[in-house]
Design a protein around this motif. Structure first.
Motif, PDB file in Angstrom:
ATOM      1  N   ALA A 126     -21.427  42.222 -40.172  1.00  0.00           N
ATOM      2  CA  ALA A 126     -21.679  41.209 -39.138  1.00  0.00           C
ATOM      3  C   ALA A 126     -23.182  41.055 -38.887  1.00  0.00           C
ATOM      4  CB  ALA A 126     -20.949  41.570 -37.853  1.00  0.00           C
TER       5      ALA A 126
ATOM      6  N   ASN B 113     -14.817  38.860 -31.873  1.00  0.00           N
ATOM      7  CA  ASN B 113     -14.877  39.434 -33.213  1.00  0.00           C
ATOM      8  C   ASN B 113     -13.493  40.019 -33.480  1.00  0.00           C
ATOM      9  OD1 ASN B 113     -15.212  40.981 -35.484  1.00  0.00           O
ATOM     10  ND2 ASN B 113     -16.831  42.283 -34.666  1.00  0.00           N
TER      11      ASN B 113
ATOM     12  N   LYS C 190     -26.889  40.110 -32.747  1.00  0.00           N
ATOM     13  CA  LYS C 190     -26.229  39.008 -33.435  1.00  0.00           C
ATOM     14  C   LYS C 190     -26.903  37.668 -33.159  1.00  0.00           C
ATOM     15  CE  LYS C 190     -23.368  42.322 -34.139  1.00  0.00           C
ATOM     16  NZ  LYS C 190     -23.110  42.995 -35.396  1.00  0.00           N
TER      17      LYS C 190
HETATM   18  C1  LIG Z   1     -17.989  43.172 -30.772  1.00  0.00           C
HETATM   19  C2  LIG Z   1     -19.147  44.010 -31.204  1.00  0.00           C
HETATM   20  N1  LIG Z   1     -19.663  44.909 -30.355  1.00  0.00           N
HETATM   21  C3  LIG Z   1     -20.687  45.699 -30.712  1.00  0.00           C
HETATM   22  C4  LIG Z   1     -21.274  45.607 -31.967  1.00  0.00           C
HETATM   23  C5  LIG Z   1     -22.422  46.514 -32.316  1.00  0.00           C
HETATM   24  O1  LIG Z   1     -23.632  45.909 -31.950  1.00  0.00           O
HETATM   25  P1  LIG Z   1     -25.042  46.604 -32.050  1.00  0.00           P
HETATM   26  O2  LIG Z   1     -25.589  46.343 -33.413  1.00  0.00           O
HETATM   27  O3  LIG Z   1     -25.890  45.932 -31.009  1.00  0.00           O
HETATM   28  O4  LIG Z   1     -24.879  48.053 -31.802  1.00  0.00           O
HETATM   29  C6  LIG Z   1     -20.775  44.686 -32.882  1.00  0.00           C
HETATM   30  C7  LIG Z   1     -21.330  44.602 -34.247  1.00  0.00           C
HETATM   31  O5  LIG Z   1     -20.722  44.084 -35.159  1.00  0.00           O
HETATM   32  C8  LIG Z   1     -19.685  43.859 -32.488  1.00  0.00           C
HETATM   33  O6  LIG Z   1     -19.164  42.943 -33.311  1.00  0.00           O
END
Ligand SMILES: Cc1ncc(COP(=O)(O)O)c(C=O)c1O
Length: 439
Positions: free
Chosen positions: A49, A202, A278
């Motif tokens: 992602a 997601n 993101k």
């Molecule tokens: C729903 C969701 N939460 C958290 C994360 C993790 O994010 P971070 O890179 O800021 O730790 C992701 C990463 O894919 C995600 O899709």
């Protein structure tokens, strides 16, 4: 000496659980990525992602900040573990303007290294070991490790639907399903401690309506359960008025940040997660935050958060970038336009091929149903199909293992990790694969 004897019970358990099932094959795909001239038979890693669509634009801005601005003295010292005050203020102003649409105070934010760490810290501070977090399925697989490994919480995958088309008018989550989950969790001797929603979601790209969030928030407050809404994809939104896709949204749901309802209720049971990974495509910067009116949670965060604190240099660089509102406006608009173009490229092909997918409002994904090609309706059948697609086309998707959904044969396609031109090539290979399977 066995590895079990070399580690604690916790360490041994962590050593047995890879963070995600597709890492090994992802590294293999990365070593052989497609290039139109140098590697035309190369692969398309579309499982991680990541949002690379506007990185060049942001990179230039970051380079100009680090080249032209003097580094302030506070950067070299310890700071507030929950985020230095100037960065907290800049981020509060940014979120107020771009995500929420009304002003929130920096006093109600606490930061740590990425949403991953924010999720872990929040679960650690709100839940006790053995408590349960309910998450509508399908959902982000890594929640399991984030809430489980250190905080010791269990994940309950709430099955709200079976088929993708059941999502067409929003998430079909009902209070009766929450009541049933609560009874089931309590019968097992656990506590329904939190409900976690992701919007845009997601992997489905769906969003929750304001009315739904209100009903869910009221139920949670009445039941002493925390409701946490993860808006990590809050600005990664698809332009659903685009002429090629607008018919997919006959009853469009408006997106409104959960922070608006939080400001109205000011309940210690309502929280929001955000991260810059993101929307800005900077997952490597590791910047996440929780927004909450729960003062005790903020206090605990500060006291326990030092090992999760973000580097002051990173906070300073991003603060300088965010303060340039004109640049941010242009960046977010460019990013949403680029994401919409990728999305349209993918669904144009899916529509032509009659592959079911969920019309997305945002996120970096398309959630699609390839169950017609399963040799065997099982996890193994799903994995075989995933590998077959990769071996024949070089397209690496994320298999649904770990997303907690009952139906097999669903896959997540990340649409923002490769350029528009490369995506066209990938979708052409996908078309040939599908037609070949149907013959
Ligand atoms: C729903 C969701 N939460 C958290 C994360 C993790 O994010 P971070 O890179 O800021 O730790 C992701 C990463 O894919 C995600 O899709």
């Amino acid at each position: 000496m066995t590895s079990q004897q070399q580690l604690s019970k916790r360490g041994f358990s962590a050593a047995q659980k890879p963070m995600r099932v597709d890492l090994e094959i992802y590294y293999k795909a990365l070593e052989n990525t497609y290039h139109p001239i140098d590697n035309p038979k190369g692969s398309f890693p579309m499982n991680m992602a990541e949002n690379h669509l506007c990185w060049d634009m942001l990179r230039h801005k970051i380079e100009s900040v680090t080249r032209e601005k003097p580094i302030p003295d506070w950067v070299s010292s310890y700071g507030d573990p929950a985020g230095v005050p100037s960065f907290r203020e800049t981020t509060a102003a940014f979120l107020s303007e771009f995500l929420i649409g009304q002003s929130i105070s920096s006093e109600h934010l606490a930061f740590s290294v990425g949403a991953t760490s924010v999720i872990e810290m929040t679960a650690f501070l709100l839940g006790d070991e053995g408590d349960t977090a309910v998450i509508p399925a399908p959902s982000y697989p890594v929640y399991t490790a984030d809430i489980g490994t250190i905080p010791g919480l269990k994940r309950h995958n709430l099955q709200t639907h079976q088929e993708i088309h059941e999502l067409a008018n929003g998430f079909p989550i009902k209070i009766s399903q929450l009541e049933a989950a609560k009874a089931e969790i309590e019968a097992l001797g656990s506590k329904f401690r939190m409900l976690i929603l992701t919007t845009p979601d997601n992997p489905t790209g769906g969003i929750y309506s304001q009315e739904q969030l209100q009903v869910l928030a009221d139920w949670c407050i009445d039941n002493g359960t925390h409701l946490i809404v993860n808006e990590i994809y809050g600005l990664s939104r698809i332009d659903i008025s685009h002429p090629e896709i607008k018919d997919n949204y006959p009853n469009p749901i408006p997106f409104l940040s959960f922070a608006n309802l939080m400001a109205e209720r000011k309940s210690p049971f309502l929280h929001l997660w955000y991260s810059f990974s993101k929307d800005l495509g900077i997952s490597g910067f590791r910047i996440g935050l929780v927004h909450t009116y729960n003062e005790a949670l903020l206090g605990g965060y500060r006291n326990a958060g030092l090992s999760h604190a973000i580097s002051n240099h990173t906070q300073w660089v991003l603060q300088e970038v965010l303060e340039d509102r004109e640049f941010m406006k242009e960046f977010i608009a460019s990013s949403q336009a680029a994401l919409t173009q990728s999305y349209v490229t993918v669904v144009r092909q899916l529509k032509a091929l009659n592959i079911p997918y969920n019309p997305s409002y945002g996120s970096l994904f398309v959630w699609l149903d390839m169950s017609e090609f399963l040799q065997e309706n099982s996890d193994q059948g799903q994995e075989d199909l995933w590998l077959e697609l990769f071996n024949k086309t070089g397209i690496l998707l994320t298999p649904a293992n770990g997303f907690g959904h009952q139906k097999k044969g669903l896959f997540r396609m990340v649409i923002s990790g490769i350029s528009h031109d490369d995506l066209e090539v990938a979708m052409e290979r996908f078309r040939i694969f599908v037609l070949g399977k149907r013959q």
